[in-house]
Design a protein around this motif. Structure first.
Motif, PDB file in Angstrom:
ATOM      1  N   LEU A 288      30.162 -16.024  19.368  1.00 39.46           N
ATOM      2  CA  LEU A 288      29.043 -15.269  19.932  1.00 39.46           C
ATOM      3  C   LEU A 288      27.893 -15.324  18.931  1.00 39.46           C
ATOM      4  CD1 LEU A 288      30.852 -12.178  21.487  1.00 39.46           C
ATOM      5  CD2 LEU A 288      30.369 -14.416  22.513  1.00 39.46           C
ATOM      6  N   ARG A 289      26.752 -15.809  19.409  1.00 43.09           N
ATOM      7  CA  ARG A 289      25.599 -16.041  18.541  1.00 43.09           C
ATOM      8  C   ARG A 289      24.350 -15.489  19.236  1.00 43.09           C
ATOM      9  NH1 ARG A 289      28.599 -20.057  19.685  1.00 43.09           N
ATOM     10  NH2 ARG A 289      27.077 -20.786  21.256  1.00 43.09           N
ATOM     11  N   PRO A 290      23.998 -14.233  19.020  1.00 42.66           N
ATOM     12  CA  PRO A 290      22.835 -13.668  19.708  1.00 42.66           C
ATOM     13  C   PRO A 290      21.572 -14.488  19.461  1.00 42.66           C
ATOM     14  CG  PRO A 290      24.104 -11.947  18.618  1.00 42.66           C
ATOM     15  CD  PRO A 290      24.673 -13.250  18.157  1.00 42.66           C
ATOM     16  N   VAL A 291      20.811 -14.677  20.516  1.00 43.44           N
ATOM     17  CA  VAL A 291      19.567 -15.439  20.453  1.00 43.44           C
ATOM     18  C   VAL A 291      18.388 -14.488  20.614  1.00 43.44           C
ATOM     19  CG1 VAL A 291      18.168 -17.228  21.567  1.00 43.44           C
ATOM     20  CG2 VAL A 291      20.660 -17.524  21.359  1.00 43.44           C
ATOM     21  N   VAL A 292      17.510 -14.467  19.640  1.00 43.42           N
ATOM     22  CA  VAL A 292      16.303 -13.641  19.696  1.00 43.42           C
ATOM     23  C   VAL A 292      15.163 -14.499  20.226  1.00 43.42           C
ATOM     24  CG1 VAL A 292      14.651 -12.281  18.376  1.00 43.42           C
ATOM     25  CG2 VAL A 292      17.092 -12.173  17.814  1.00 43.42           C
ATOM     26  N   GLY A 293      14.565 -14.060  21.330  1.00 42.58           N
ATOM     27  CA  GLY A 293      13.488 -14.817  21.938  1.00 42.58           C
ATOM     28  C   GLY A 293      12.134 -14.487  21.356  1.00 42.58           C
ATOM     29  N   ARG A 294      11.789 -13.193  21.323  1.00 42.62           N
ATOM     30  CA  ARG A 294      10.480 -12.764  20.817  1.00 42.62           C
ATOM     31  C   ARG A 294      10.643 -11.505  19.984  1.00 42.62           C
ATOM     32  NH1 ARG A 294       5.980 -12.575  25.406  1.00 42.62           N
ATOM     33  NH2 ARG A 294       4.667 -12.476  23.528  1.00 42.62           N
ATOM     34  N   ARG A 295       9.749 -11.353  19.017  1.00 37.53           N
ATOM     35  CA  ARG A 295       9.758 -10.212  18.110  1.00 37.53           C
ATOM     36  C   ARG A 295       8.418  -9.486  18.195  1.00 37.53           C
ATOM     37  NH1 ARG A 295      12.077 -14.668  16.418  1.00 37.53           N
ATOM     38  NH2 ARG A 295      14.049 -14.637  15.242  1.00 37.53           N
ATOM     39  N   PHE A 296       8.466  -8.169  18.227  1.00 35.46           N
ATOM     40  CA  PHE A 296       7.264  -7.351  18.229  1.00 35.46           C
ATOM     41  C   PHE A 296       7.418  -6.264  17.167  1.00 35.46           C
ATOM     42  CE2 PHE A 296       7.472  -9.080  22.482  1.00 35.46           C
ATOM     43  CZ  PHE A 296       6.148  -9.345  22.828  1.00 35.46           C
ATOM     44  N   GLU A 297       6.316  -5.860  16.557  1.00 35.94           N
ATOM     45  CA  GLU A 297       6.349  -4.709  15.662  1.00 35.94           C
ATOM     46  C   GLU A 297       6.484  -3.438  16.484  1.00 35.94           C
ATOM     47  OE1 GLU A 297       2.965  -4.774  13.106  1.00 35.94           O
ATOM     48  OE2 GLU A 297       3.553  -6.658  12.119  1.00 35.94           O
ATOM     49  N   LEU A 298       6.955  -2.372  15.850  1.00 39.09           N
ATOM     50  CA  LEU A 298       7.194  -1.109  16.557  1.00 39.09           C
ATOM     51  C   LEU A 298       5.950  -0.648  17.307  1.00 39.09           C
ATOM     52  CD1 LEU A 298       9.168   1.254  17.106  1.00 39.09           C
ATOM     53  CD2 LEU A 298       8.231   2.365  15.065  1.00 39.09           C
ATOM     54  N   ALA A 299       4.800  -0.751  16.683  1.00 37.68           N
ATOM     55  CA  ALA A 299       3.558  -0.291  17.314  1.00 37.68           C
ATOM     56  C   ALA A 299       3.209  -1.099  18.558  1.00 37.68           C
ATOM     57  CB  ALA A 299       2.413  -0.351  16.316  1.00 37.68           C
ATOM     58  N   ASP A 300       3.794  -2.284  18.686  1.00 38.53           N
ATOM     59  CA  ASP A 300       3.522  -3.134  19.842  1.00 38.53           C
ATOM     60  C   ASP A 300       4.582  -2.987  20.926  1.00 38.53           C
ATOM     61  OD1 ASP A 300       1.175  -4.224  18.799  1.00 38.53           O
ATOM     62  OD2 ASP A 300       2.287  -5.729  17.661  1.00 38.53           O
ATOM     63  N   ALA A 301       5.273  -1.853  20.933  1.00 41.52           N
ATOM     64  CA  ALA A 301       6.287  -1.604  21.963  1.00 41.52           C
ATOM     65  C   ALA A 301       5.734  -1.742  23.377  1.00 41.52           C
ATOM     66  CB  ALA A 301       6.918  -0.229  21.764  1.00 41.52           C
ATOM     67  N   PRO A 302       4.480  -1.314  23.665  1.00 42.91           N
ATOM     68  CA  PRO A 302       3.966  -1.532  25.028  1.00 42.91           C
ATOM     69  C   PRO A 302       3.950  -3.007  25.424  1.00 42.91           C
ATOM     70  CG  PRO A 302       2.619   0.093  23.895  1.00 42.91           C
ATOM     71  CD  PRO A 302       3.552  -0.492  22.860  1.00 42.91           C
ATOM     72  N   LEU A 303       3.574  -3.888  24.492  1.00 41.89           N
ATOM     73  CA  LEU A 303       3.583  -5.320  24.784  1.00 41.89           C
ATOM     74  C   LEU A 303       5.004  -5.828  25.007  1.00 41.89           C
ATOM     75  CD1 LEU A 303       0.954  -6.602  22.182  1.00 41.89           C
ATOM     76  CD2 LEU A 303       0.617  -6.134  24.631  1.00 41.89           C
ATOM     77  N   ALA A 304       5.953  -5.296  24.236  1.00 45.03           N
ATOM     78  CA  ALA A 304       7.350  -5.691  24.398  1.00 45.03           C
ATOM     79  C   ALA A 304       7.873  -5.287  25.775  1.00 45.03           C
ATOM     80  CB  ALA A 304       8.205  -5.065  23.301  1.00 45.03           C
ATOM     81  N   HIS A 305       7.442  -4.117  26.277  1.00 45.01           N
ATOM     82  CA  HIS A 305       7.882  -3.676  27.599  1.00 45.01           C
ATOM     83  C   HIS A 305       7.294  -4.554  28.698  1.00 45.01           C
ATOM     84  CE1 HIS A 305       9.908   0.492  27.395  1.00 45.01           C
ATOM     85  NE2 HIS A 305      10.226  -0.223  26.326  1.00 45.01           N
ATOM     86  N   GLU A 306       6.090  -5.041  28.503  1.00 42.85           N
ATOM     87  CA  GLU A 306       5.526  -5.981  29.472  1.00 42.85           C
ATOM     88  C   GLU A 306       6.280  -7.309  29.426  1.00 42.85           C
ATOM     89  OE1 GLU A 306       1.411  -6.287  28.528  1.00 42.85           O
ATOM     90  OE2 GLU A 306       0.925  -4.263  29.229  1.00 42.85           O
ATOM     91  N   ALA A 307       6.589  -7.758  28.232  1.00 44.72           N
ATOM     92  CA  ALA A 307       7.247  -9.052  28.061  1.00 44.72           C
ATOM     93  C   ALA A 307       8.650  -9.062  28.632  1.00 44.72           C
ATOM     94  CB  ALA A 307       7.273  -9.440  26.582  1.00 44.72           C
ATOM     95  N   VAL A 308       9.388  -7.951  28.493  1.00 41.45           N
ATOM     96  CA  VAL A 308      10.787  -7.941  28.929  1.00 41.45           C
ATOM     97  C   VAL A 308      10.899  -8.003  30.454  1.00 41.45           C
ATOM     98  CG1 VAL A 308      11.213  -5.442  29.165  1.00 41.45           C
ATOM     99  CG2 VAL A 308      13.035  -6.947  28.332  1.00 41.45           C
ATOM    100  N   MET A 309       9.832  -7.653  31.155  1.00 41.16           N
ATOM    101  CA  MET A 309       9.850  -7.704  32.612  1.00 41.16           C
ATOM    102  C   MET A 309       9.215  -8.971  33.166  1.00 41.16           C
ATOM    103  SD  MET A 309      11.538  -5.098  33.328  1.00 41.16           S
ATOM    104  CE  MET A 309      11.367  -5.081  35.107  1.00 41.16           C
TER     105      MET A 309
END
Length: 323
Positions: A288-309
């Motif tokens: 099992l090898r988790p794959v990280v697609g994109r990284r965001f800083e904590l303050a950019d959580a709104p952008l991360a929520h847009e990206a995950v959808m």
């Protein structure tokens, strides 16, 4: 400490960084210094107020994380400060924060060769994939498994697990980049789910027999087609859905087939412990090898929520914590 605090349900803009006190572990609790937190679609449903189980406001989102144990409360055995762990669930505030509180059953050892960002990609995706594949889908060595969205967080996990367990694994993806990732992680065949004839091609690839298990992330789009792809006694496990769909029940009758829903939060404690025992072993032996697609800083959580959808996910989206 810095944490995302949601004061009202709404769009991504309600995710705001605030200064909050570092929690102290009580009896039976563990304080984890978070290095990275995972972002999941369910986080957006909860934030928007559309989820069946809504937290009391204000709240800090997040279920997945990885970091280092900072302190342990009274009555906690087997854990000590300094241990590297991944987190699957929390006792109080969520994981979008520099520290979080957990119970012992919510923390699991993270091998040295697995990064904290990879560890943050484990909890929901790998827990969901294990539950769907082995516990709800009852997949066995030699089965043929179809994984929709095989380049996403749950999809990558399911492909790795199925391949390691001796199953023939077929995936679908929406781009050549996604297909390449699915093949790299163990899918024998990958089909473009935008192609009009992809279902026919899957049947051809199985010699007309069909597949034993389907893991479907978007049942409102795929379920009717999936039922026609099943082999005798096949099972469709519904992991995700965003609407309604019309199906022909005769497709289940002709195959003695099952449609099985699942929600990770419904998993009994014993099954959940078995899931994470298997995941920890898979991380340790590198199947099992988790794959990280994109990284965001904590303050950019709104952008991360847009990206995950957004469509076209290639691995897990994670938040990194400020130093």
């Amino acid at each position: 400490m810095k944490a995302i605090v949601v004061q009202e349900f709404g769009g991504p803009e309600v995710l705001r960084v605030e200064d909050v006190p570092v929690p102290m572990p009580g009896r039976g609790e563990i304080l984890v210094r978070v290095h990275a937190a995972g972002v999941n679609p369910v986080d957006t449903y909860i934030r928007g107020g559309a989820y069946a189980r809504k937290p009391s406001l204000p709240y800090t989102p997040g279920y997945d994380a990885a970091g280092v144990i900072d302190q342990v409360g009274e009555g906690v055995d087997g854990w000590a400060p300094g241990a590297r762990v991944y987190v699957a669930g929390t006792a109080t505030l969520g994981t979008y924060a520099q520290w979080t509180l957990c119970t012992p059953s919510q923390v699991h050892p993270l091998p040295d060769h697995v990064s904290f960002e990879q560890g943050a990609a484990v909890g929901v995706p790998y827990g969901t994939a294990w539950r769907a594949l082995f516990q709800r889908g009852e997949a066995r060595p030699g089965d043929t498994v179809l994984v929709h969205g095989a380049s996403g967080g749950v999809g990558v996990a399911a492909v790795q697990m199925a391949r390691a367990a001796g199953m023939r694994t077929i995936g679908t993806a929406g781009s050549e980049t996604g297909a390449a990732l699915a093949r790299a992680e163990g899918a024998e065949l990958v089909f473009d789910h935008h192609a009009a004839d992809y279902a026919e091609r899957i049947l051809e690839a199985t010699g007309g027999r069909g597949v034993d298990v389907v893991i479907v992330m978007l049942a409102n789009v795929n379920l009717a087609r999936d039922l026609a792809l099943l082999a005798p006694n096949g099972r469709v496990v519904v992991v995700g859905n965003r609407g309604t769909i019309e199906i022909n029940p005769r497709d289940t009758m002709a195959r003695d087939a099952d449609i099985r829903g699942m929600l990770l939060g419904n998993t009994p404690p014993g099954d959940l412990a078995r899931i994470h025992a298997g995941i920890v072993a898979g991380l340790a032996n590198r199947t099992l090898r988790p794959v990280v697609g994109r990284r965001f800083e904590l303050a950019d959580a709104p952008l991360a929520h847009e990206a995950v959808m957004a469509p076209g996910a290639h691995g897990k989206i994670v938040l990194t914590m400020p130093a």
